[in-house]
Design a protein around this motif. Structure first.
Motif, PDB file in Angstrom:
ATOM      1  N   ARG A  70      35.590  50.676  38.455  1.00  0.00           N
ATOM      2  CA  ARG A  70      36.301  49.480  38.868  1.00  0.00           C
ATOM      3  C   ARG A  70      36.269  49.070  40.331  1.00  0.00           C
ATOM      4  O   ARG A  70      36.681  50.281  40.405  1.00  0.00           O
ATOM      5  N   LYS A  71      35.895  48.100  40.900  1.00  0.00           N
ATOM      6  CA  LYS A  71      35.887  47.673  41.799  1.00  0.00           C
ATOM      7  C   LYS A  71      37.269  46.231  42.434  1.00  0.00           C
ATOM      8  O   LYS A  71      36.765  45.416  41.540  1.00  0.00           O
ATOM      9  N   TRP A  72      37.754  46.379  43.294  1.00  0.00           N
ATOM     10  CA  TRP A  72      38.846  45.349  43.449  1.00  0.00           C
ATOM     11  C   TRP A  72      38.198  44.939  44.804  1.00  0.00           C
ATOM     12  O   TRP A  72      38.261  45.581  45.849  1.00  0.00           O
ATOM     13  N   LEU A  73      38.421  43.442  44.874  1.00  0.00           N
ATOM     14  CA  LEU A  73      38.232  42.866  46.609  1.00  0.00           C
ATOM     15  C   LEU A  73      39.524  42.411  46.640  1.00  0.00           C
ATOM     16  O   LEU A  73      40.640  41.689  46.299  1.00  0.00           O
ATOM     17  N   LEU A  74      40.230  42.931  47.701  1.00  0.00           N
ATOM     18  CA  LEU A  74      41.592  43.021  48.243  1.00  0.00           C
ATOM     19  C   LEU A  74      41.576  41.267  49.332  1.00  0.00           C
ATOM     20  O   LEU A  74      40.715  41.576  50.007  1.00  0.00           O
ATOM     21  N   ARG A  75      42.335  41.137  50.250  1.00  0.00           N
ATOM     22  CA  ARG A  75      43.468  40.308  51.513  1.00  0.00           C
ATOM     23  C   ARG A  75      44.019  40.938  51.873  1.00  0.00           C
ATOM     24  O   ARG A  75      45.424  41.026  51.324  1.00  0.00           O
ATOM     25  N   THR A  76      43.980  40.867  52.960  1.00  0.00           N
ATOM     26  CA  THR A  76      45.711  40.766  54.196  1.00  0.00           C
ATOM     27  C   THR A  76      45.800  39.756  54.048  1.00  0.00           C
ATOM     28  O   THR A  76      45.197  38.972  53.899  1.00  0.00           O
ATOM     29  N   ASP A  77      47.404  40.027  54.728  1.00  0.00           N
ATOM     30  CA  ASP A  77      48.154  38.371  54.865  1.00  0.00           C
ATOM     31  C   ASP A  77      47.259  37.970  55.851  1.00  0.00           C
ATOM     32  O   ASP A  77      47.731  36.777  56.076  1.00  0.00           O
ATOM     33  N   ASP A  78      47.002  37.957  56.969  1.00  0.00           N
ATOM     34  CA  ASP A  78      45.866  37.805  58.020  1.00  0.00           C
ATOM     35  C   ASP A  78      44.751  37.290  57.691  1.00  0.00           C
ATOM     36  O   ASP A  78      43.874  37.076  57.993  1.00  0.00           O
TER      37      ASP A  78
END
Ligand code: SAH
Ligand code: SF4
Length: 402
Positions: A111-119
């Motif tokens: 499984r792979k997740w693309l994540l995003r920081t708050d900025d």
């Protein structure tokens, strides 16, 4: 939106560790994220909000348990904290998770997740289930300042250190997804962590150390340091410190047996030579036959994969008397990569030479190739766009706005 300039590192190609100032940085809504704070910092955050030291100590202990043992992000579910205290906490604090942009599952279960920081920076994490274990591949940076020629992450222009919260956040999110709360010592799916996602972990030393300390803390997630592996491309001056201050298993991306080839494919070698890397491995605190150092070796056709290379690898590992295992990684291709993978026969022959010398040399099966989750393939979709494409999109957006 979190204002987090403290973690920025916009210096592509720069290869020295950048000191990262640590401070309690409030988010734009004025609240402080408790995730990723050390135990003393958590207590301090409460004291700074005017709790007396005795109260702060007690509350910090309760919060730690709820956050890291139970996986709770909502103060109103913390049943041993009074009904009046819960909104007080809610007003001042938050318990974050990385924002999930996309979650993908490979045909092999990876499984792979693309994540995003708050900025607004994207990074990835990968979970690899096996029969006897489940390994989470954690990122330490958005992108990487090093430009190993066979690695897709190395081609990302933007680089930013991930904060302890964003590092621990990956583990928390994976456990949310796997339904692994409360923390159990037995029968877990997520049993191992490898710092082998995006980035060079030793170039984000403090945050990686602080994040992993939280992951290892026995009152919370409680993952043993024996089940955590940190992989470095060979940042020699920080390897001893990693052994002393983090003391997890070490993996080293060796990939070549001569300085000439290593200079080409792992450019940090121009700064820290092969011999220095091997000496730092020999000196790594805690390495012994029970806890061997893993040497990663990516198999590149006609570049580093001859019988002579295999024999030289054995010679070097013996010369430095290293308690070693070798992980042979078939090269995972990506569009425009300047290399090809060695043939399966070549990889087998290479493996046999190392194995016959008494050193374990398994060939790592690529996992999650269909979703670009395999070693070295991590590069976020937003970064795949060229500068020209991004400029064009910006112009289109501008035109649409009139
Ligand atoms: N930056 C660290 C950890 C992340 S990379 C390091 O370099 O060690 C994890 C492993 O994948 C490293 O050994 C890396 O060299 C290897 N790797 C990178 N690109 C690859 C590719 N395209 N195919 C196979 N392995 C690759
Ligand atoms: Fe960075 Fe590791 Fe990729 Fe090299 S292999 S560019 S150090 S992530």
């Amino acid at each position: 939106m979190q204002t987090a300039p403290a973690f920025s590192m916009p210096i592509p190609g720069h290869i020295d560790p950048v000191p990262v100032p640590r401070a309690l940085v409030p988010r734009s809504d004025g609240r402080i994220d408790l995730l990723g704070l050390s135990k003393p910092d958590l207590r301090m955050a409460l004291e700074t909000s005017q709790l007396d030291p005795k109260q702060a100590k007690l509350r910090a202990k309760q919060l730690w348990h709820w956050i890291y043992n139970r996986g709770v992000t909502d103060f109103s579910l913390m049943t041993d904290i009074s009904k009046t205290m819960q909104p007080w906490l809610e007003q001042r604090f938050t318990i974050s998770r990385p924002q999930v942009v996309e979650a993908q599952v490979s045909t092999d279960g990876t499984r792979k997740w693309l994540l995003r920081t708050d900025d607004g920076n994207d990074y990835e994490m990968v979970f690899i289930p096996d029969a006897d274990r489940g390994t989470l591949c954690v990122s330490s940076q958005v992108g990487c300042t090093l430009n190993c020629r066979f690695c897709h992450t190395g081609t990302m222009r933007l680089v930013r250190n991930l904060s302890p919260s964003e590092i621990v956040g990956q583990v928390m999110l994976a456990r949310d997804a796997l339904g692994e709360w409360p923390s159990q010592p037995e029968g877990r799916m997520l049993t191992n962590i490898v710092m082998m996602g995006m980035g060079e972990p030793l170039y984000n030393f403090d945050n990686v150390r602080d994040g992993l300390k939280i992951v290892m803390d026995g009152d919370g997630i409680g993952l043993s340091r024996r089940r955590i592996t940190l992989s470095t491309s060979g940042v020699v001056p920080l390897m001893a410190r990693a052994g002393e201050e983090i003391s997890v298993n070490l993996a080293v991306s060796l990939h070549a047996v001569t300085n000439e080839i290593r200079d080409e494919i792992v450019p940090i070698n121009r700064k820290y030579k092969l011999e220095e890397v091997l000496q730092a491995c020999a000196d790594y605190p805690g390495a012994n036959n029970a806890r061997r150092i893993t040497f990663e070796y990516v198999m590149l056709k006609d570049k580093n994969d001859s019988d002579a290379d295999a024999r030289e690898l054995v010679r070097l590992l013996k010369l430095y008397d290293l308690p070693a295992k070798v992980n042979l990684i078939p090269f995972n291709p990506w569009p425009g990569a300047p290399y090809e993978c060695s043939t399966p026969e070549r990889i087998k022959a290479f493996s046999n030479i190392v194995f016959d010398a008494g050193i374990s040399a398994p060939v790592r099966t690529p996992r999650g190739r269909d979703i670009d989750a395999a070693c070295g393939q991590l590069k976020t979709a937003s970064e795949k766009k060229t500068r020209a494409e991004l400029d064009r999109l910006a112009e289109e957006k501008q035109a649409a706005l009139g």
